[in-house]
Write an enzyme that holds these catalytic residues in place. Structure first.
Site, PDB file in Angstrom:
ATOM      1  N   SER A 249      -0.700 -16.043  15.751  1.00 15.91           N
ATOM      2  CA  SER A 249       0.273 -16.355  14.711  1.00 15.91           C
ATOM      3  C   SER A 249       0.192 -15.316  13.603  1.00 15.91           C
ATOM      4  O   SER A 249      -0.755 -14.532  13.533  1.00 15.91           O
ATOM      5  CB  SER A 249       0.015 -17.752  14.140  1.00 15.91           C
ATOM      6  OG  SER A 249      -0.994 -17.663  13.160  1.00 15.91           O
ATOM      7  N   LYS A 250       1.181 -15.341  12.770  1.00 16.56           N
ATOM      8  CA  LYS A 250       1.281 -14.349  11.695  1.00 16.56           C
ATOM      9  C   LYS A 250       0.004 -14.330  10.846  1.00 16.56           C
ATOM     10  O   LYS A 250      -0.413 -13.291  10.358  1.00 16.56           O
ATOM     11  CB  LYS A 250       2.493 -14.686  10.827  1.00 16.56           C
ATOM     12  CG  LYS A 250       2.964 -13.507  10.024  1.00 16.56           C
ATOM     13  CD  LYS A 250       4.183 -13.824   9.225  1.00 16.56           C
ATOM     14  CE  LYS A 250       4.507 -12.655   8.323  1.00 16.56           C
ATOM     15  NZ  LYS A 250       5.369 -13.020   7.228  1.00 16.56           N
ATOM     16  N   ARG A 251      -0.592 -15.501  10.719  1.00 22.41           N
ATOM     17  CA  ARG A 251      -1.815 -15.595   9.900  1.00 22.41           C
ATOM     18  C   ARG A 251      -2.958 -14.741  10.448  1.00 22.41           C
ATOM     19  O   ARG A 251      -3.879 -14.400   9.749  1.00 22.41           O
ATOM     20  CB  ARG A 251      -2.281 -17.058   9.820  1.00 22.41           C
ATOM     21  CG  ARG A 251      -1.499 -17.893   8.860  1.00 22.41           C
ATOM     22  CD  ARG A 251      -2.184 -19.240   8.682  1.00 22.41           C
ATOM     23  NE  ARG A 251      -2.375 -19.909   9.972  1.00 22.41           N
ATOM     24  CZ  ARG A 251      -1.442 -20.628  10.578  1.00 22.41           C
ATOM     25  NH1 ARG A 251      -0.268 -20.768  10.014  1.00 22.41           N
ATOM     26  NH2 ARG A 251      -1.687 -21.209  11.735  1.00 22.41           N
ATOM     27  N   ASN A 252      -2.926 -14.417  11.757  1.00 22.54           N
ATOM     28  CA  ASN A 252      -4.033 -13.665  12.343  1.00 22.54           C
ATOM     29  C   ASN A 252      -4.064 -12.200  11.905  1.00 22.54           C
ATOM     30  O   ASN A 252      -5.022 -11.496  12.180  1.00 22.54           O
ATOM     31  CB  ASN A 252      -3.980 -13.713  13.878  1.00 22.54           C
ATOM     32  CG  ASN A 252      -3.980 -15.130  14.403  1.00 22.54           C
ATOM     33  OD1 ASN A 252      -3.222 -15.467  15.280  1.00 22.54           O
ATOM     34  ND2 ASN A 252      -4.812 -15.975  13.832  1.00 22.54           N
TER      35      ASN A 252
END
Ligand code: GLU
Length: 476
Positions: A249-252
């Site tokens: 996900s973008k958070r990674n």
């Protein structure tokens, strides 16, 4: 029928690696069969719209060399290619679908909606009161200005069956499908409607998308059926995972193409790596250009099990791509990194030849050259090295010998410097390392550096080399 695929991203402001992989498979299906690759911008969810996001889509595809045959910027026979510009088309088909019995006008208010959601959440089927209105009654309400949506009818019972290229035969109970909105009260379609209309009108032969769309596919098939259209060939692909449990996900931080490019990965390497995340060539070959992929790609080799994004593997592959660049191309790519952290007058061309075989990402350039700009503080205990047979005392005499030879040196190339220092070692019965290792420490303040002592000396130039040796001697 000609193969026509489409990449249909929503302009969200960045290109998720999973989306780029979908685009790649779409591109490869089209190009491996002499077909067309279409770019369509799905911007009907105005809440998610991000300014400038379409440009990111264009620039990403161009950077990896995936050029589209039709799209918003270049046009084509099936435009417009931006969904918000197709509003009239959806409205016309939505009304037609109602006439065909595939949908109904719905006037439910917010409280009805809540009731619908509650009932559906508890597994009950909401009996939509608007479904019982005749089309004429509904049209009267519309004419009177009542806001409405067009909602799908799921009247079928039993099991919906369809084929997917990756997952095979799929069966889904009609009871599991909700009668979702197809056309919203603002006149814009939902994805669930627009994708069908557009894929049909744009004569798309293969639809490649994430497997999260499998459960809705029977709904799309009902729409195709109501219009008497043939559904496309479905190619659902599993998600790209961060680990066994979590989607990337973008958070990674590594989830988008832009993140990876900013971290010094080459577009070609990213593309090559993601091609293999979900597809295998059936051979040991791992390095593929886009043109090579076009030749060997077949849908049959797409995997149905999710693949884990392995940054170590990407790094390795990126290293292969960096090493295969021409020295000029590498130098060009390295220049912005040099500009960022070097103000000294150093031999940048030579520095590039030292770094190219040694870095796996462009971002590693920075950490490899920090000592060039500023000699770090170092302790003279660094000179103690059993393997090199050096200690502080040997370092002191070696540096004095090296200095004497280097002061007299006129040709400042790696080969000639190496020859000179090797001769100094031989003349004084020292091992090469007993001279070279202290010089490396004196020039870099580090035990390990990209390139050996003489390579660093070439990069630094004669003046700085001698200054750093002098400084080292004052510390011993
Ligand atoms: N706009 C959709 C998305 O970005 C596309 C899905 C599809 O390819 O049909 O997820």
């Amino acid at each position: 029928m000609k193969s026509r695929t489409r990449f249909a991203p929503s302009p969200t402001g960045y290109m998720h690696i999973g989306n780029l992989r979908t685009a790649l498979y779409e591109y490869l299906i089209a190009k491996s069969q002499g077909g067309d690759f279409v770019l369509r911008i799905e911007d009907t969810d105005q809440k998610r719209y991000v300014e400038g996001a379409t440009d990111i889509i264009y620039s990403t595809l161009k950077k990896v060399g995936m050029f589209w045959d039709e799209g918003p910027d270049i046009g084509g026979n099936f435009g417009p290619y931006v969904q918000s510009e197709r509003k009239k088309i959806y409205a016309q088909y939505a009304h037609q679908l109602v006439e065909l019995g595939g949908a109904h006008y719905c006037f439910c208010k917010a409280q009805d909606e809540e009731e619908r959601e509650n009932q559906e959440a508890s597994g009950l089927k909401f009996e939509d009161p608007c479904k019982h209105l005749s089309i004429d009654e509904a049209k009267k309400k519309i004419a009177a200005g009542e806001p409405f949506v067009v909602r799908q009818n799921i009247n079928k019972k039993g099991v919906s069956v369809f084929e997917d290229v990756v997952y095979g035969k799929i069966e889904i109970d009609y009871d599991e499908l909700d009668e979702g909105v197809l056309l919203k009260s603002d006149g814009l379609p939902t994805y669930n409607f627009a994708n069908v209309i557009d894929d049909h009108l744009m004569q798309i032969s293969h639809v490649v998308r994430g497997n999260e769309y499998i459960s809705s596919t029977p709904k799309y098939n009902l729409i195709y059926e109501a219009f008497g259209w043939t559904p496309p060939i479905y190619v659902h692909v599993p998600p790209v995972m961060k680990d066994a449990q979590h989607k990337l996900s973008k958070r990674n931080g590594d989830a988008s193409f832009q993140d990876l490019v900013a971290k010094g990965y080459l577009p070609e390497a990213i593309l090559n790596y993601i091609a293999l995340l979900g597809w295998n060539p059936g051979t040991e070959q791992e390095i593929f250009s886009l043109a090579e992929l076009e030749k060997v790609f077949t849908c049959e080799r797409l995997n149905k099990s999710p693949s884990i994004f392995d940054i170590t593997k990407l790094k390795w592959m990126n290293g292969c791509y960096i090493r295969s660049l021409s020295p000029e191309s590498f130098h060009e790519l390295a220049l912005p990194y040099y500009k960022k952290c070097l103000t000294r007058d150093v031999n940048l061309e030579f520095l590039s030849t030292v770094l190219q075989p040694r870095v796996e990402t462009l971002a590693e350039i920075e950490e490899n050259i920090d000592f060039i700009e500023n000699l770090p503080f170092y302790s003279s205990t660094l000179y103690e090295n059993k393997k090199m047979k050096t200690d502080e005392q040997i370092a002191k005499s070696s540096l004095m010998l090296a200095k004497e030879a280097l002061v007299a040196q006129t040709v400042w190339t790696n080969e000639s410097l190496f020859e000179t220092l090797k001769n100094v070692a031989a003349e004084h019965n020292l091992k090469n390392g007993q001279i070279l290792y202290p010089v490396r420490i004196a020039l870099s303040g580090k035990q390990t550096t990209p390139g050996g002592a003489t390579e660093i000396a070439v990069v630094l130039g004669k003046k700085t080399t001698l200054e750093r040796i002098d400084l080292a001697l004052t510390l011993l």
